[in-house]
Design an enzyme around this catalytic site. Structure first.
Site, PDB file in Angstrom:
ATOM      1  N   HIS A   1       0.838  -1.204   0.000  1.00  0.00           N
ATOM      2  CA  HIS A   1       0.000   0.000   0.000  1.00  0.00           C
ATOM      3  C   HIS A   1       0.875   1.258   0.000  1.00  0.00           C
ATOM      4  CE1 HIS A   1      -2.691  -2.978   2.210  1.00  0.00           C
ATOM      5  NE2 HIS A   1      -3.441  -2.623   1.192  1.00  0.00           N
TER       6      HIS A   1
ATOM      7  N   GLY B   1      -2.588  -2.285  -7.349  1.00  0.00           N
ATOM      8  CA  GLY B   1      -1.436  -3.176  -7.392  1.00  0.00           C
ATOM      9  C   GLY B   1      -1.649  -4.324  -8.370  1.00  0.00           C
TER      10      GLY B   1
HETATM   11  P1  AMP Z   1      -6.326  -4.287  -0.376  1.00  0.00           P
HETATM   12  O1  AMP Z   1      -6.177  -3.424   0.826  1.00  0.00           O
HETATM   13  O2  AMP Z   1      -5.806  -5.668  -0.199  1.00  0.00           O
HETATM   14  O3  AMP Z   1      -7.711  -4.234  -0.961  1.00  0.00           O
HETATM   15  O4  AMP Z   1      -5.375  -3.658  -1.484  1.00  0.00           O
HETATM   16  C1  AMP Z   1      -5.450  -2.308  -1.848  1.00  0.00           C
HETATM   17  C2  AMP Z   1      -4.565  -2.076  -3.032  1.00  0.00           C
HETATM   18  O5  AMP Z   1      -3.222  -2.435  -2.701  1.00  0.00           O
HETATM   19  C3  AMP Z   1      -4.948  -2.942  -4.253  1.00  0.00           C
HETATM   20  O6  AMP Z   1      -4.806  -2.168  -5.429  1.00  0.00           O
HETATM   21  C4  AMP Z   1      -3.941  -4.046  -4.209  1.00  0.00           C
HETATM   22  O7  AMP Z   1      -3.679  -4.623  -5.469  1.00  0.00           O
HETATM   23  C5  AMP Z   1      -2.708  -3.307  -3.664  1.00  0.00           C
HETATM   24  N1  AMP Z   1      -1.771  -4.266  -3.079  1.00  0.00           N
HETATM   25  C6  AMP Z   1      -2.022  -5.157  -2.105  1.00  0.00           C
HETATM   26  N2  AMP Z   1      -0.916  -5.904  -1.846  1.00  0.00           N
HETATM   27  C7  AMP Z   1       0.041  -5.477  -2.703  1.00  0.00           C
HETATM   28  C8  AMP Z   1       1.394  -5.847  -2.961  1.00  0.00           C
HETATM   29  N3  AMP Z   1       1.990  -6.828  -2.293  1.00  0.00           N
HETATM   30  N4  AMP Z   1       2.066  -5.191  -3.928  1.00  0.00           N
HETATM   31  C9  AMP Z   1       1.473  -4.191  -4.632  1.00  0.00           C
HETATM   32  N5  AMP Z   1       0.210  -3.783  -4.432  1.00  0.00           N
HETATM   33  C10 AMP Z   1      -0.505  -4.419  -3.492  1.00  0.00           C
END
Ligand code: AMP
Length: 283
Positions: free
Chosen positions: A37, A149
């Site tokens: 994030h 991501g």
């Molecule tokens: P989430 O909080 O899991 O819904 O993720 C929020 C954003 O962070 C989304 O766009 C995910 O794809 C991105 N994201 C989560 N984990 C990673 C990671 N390891 N590398 C890059 N982006 C990430």
């Protein structure tokens, strides 16, 4: 940093920012923030004036009540991290899908092409929940740029299509998956892994890399590579949920014109569901 909980306050703040012609960069999250994030925030700062992060564990995208209940919620810690990283506004609503005139929430957005395959096969309502909440957040925040991501590759493809199909004037920017040194993709769900599971989890990336080599150098069929991935996953201690090898551009089946492939894997490790993917140049 502004902490905003209600749609009305958010609208007021956004109207002021829009008047000042600031470029708004928006990062939707479900909180429990980690370096993945934070890398999105770093990228956003390079291309936008105002950084807005939403933290909302969206009930609509969970097929399983227990999964929703067990999702790690660390709001106070998240706020501290966002403040330290000079985010301008955090939107963390309590409920985005409340009743209206005694009627429960009714309106859904769906991108069937991307919601019914791979990760969507065993999570029928997941992507409908994702596209609906994103549509709502895009309407509320009206960002110029939204960042995602590549860790959630299928979601990223869905967002591109959603924005295009519904004519949102938003530029979608993505960043590569942020990993630990051992290859494990950062994920809020990693917090639910036991010590033993944390030792197994990095194998997922190794299995992806092994399959990549086969896809490039062997004459094996996609089906045979998928069978070997399944065997490797089981041998390592994962329960495979879905394994897909598709054209990275549109998630269609690979054909002679495909330039890049994507391997999408979802697995269970004990009670935790993990996803990862790897893109491959075919030429
Ligand atoms: P989430 O909080 O899991 O819904 O993720 C929020 C954003 O962070 C989304 O766009 C995910 O794809 C991105 N994201 C989560 N984990 C990673 C990671 N390891 N590398 C890059 N982006 C990430």
């Amino acid at each position: 940093m502004f902490f905003v909980k209600t749609e009305n306050t958010l609208r007021n703040k956004i109207n002021i920012l829009k008047k000042n012609k600031k470029q708004i960069g928006f990062i939707p999250t479900m909180g429990n923030l980690h370096n993945g994030h934070l890398m999105l925030i770093k990228k956003a700062k390079q291309i936008a004036d105002i950084i807005i992060v939403s933290i909302y564990v969206n009930p609509m995208q969970f097929d399983c009540k227990n999964d929703f209940k067990n999702y790690p919620r660390t709001l106070k810690n998240d706020y501290l991290k966002l403040k330290k990283n000079n985010v301008d506004l955090v939107f963390s609503p309590t409920n985005l899908f409340s009743k209206y005139n005694s009627l429960k929430y009714q309106t859904f957005v769906e991108v069937p092409k991307f919601s019914s395959i791979a990760e969507g096969i065993n999570r029928h309502l997941h992507f409908r929940g994702v596209s609906t909440v994103l549509t709502k957040l895009f309407n509320l925040i009206k960002p110029n740029i939204a960042l995602f991501g590549e860790k959630d590759y299928q979601q990223l493809q869905l967002v591109h299509k959603l924005v295009r199909d519904l004519s949102f004037d938003i530029k979608i920017i993505s960043i590569p998956t942020v990993r630990l040194k051992n290859g494990l993709a950062l994920s809020s769900r990693n917090n639910n892994l036991s010590k033993k599971e944390l030792k197994i989890a990095p194998q997922l990336y190794n299995i992806l890399k092994k399959a990549k080599i086969k896809l490039i150098h062997s004459k094996q069929t996609i089906e045979s590579i998928k069978s070997e991935i399944k065997k490797d996953l089981l041998d390592s201690g994962f329960i495979p949920d879905s394994i897909f090898i598709r054209d990275a551009l549109n998630l269609e089946k690979i054909n002679n014109n495909s330039k890049k492939a994507i391997i999408l894997i979802a697995v269970w490790l004990g009670k935790t569901r993990l996803i990862d993917n790897l893109k491959i140049n075919l030429f």
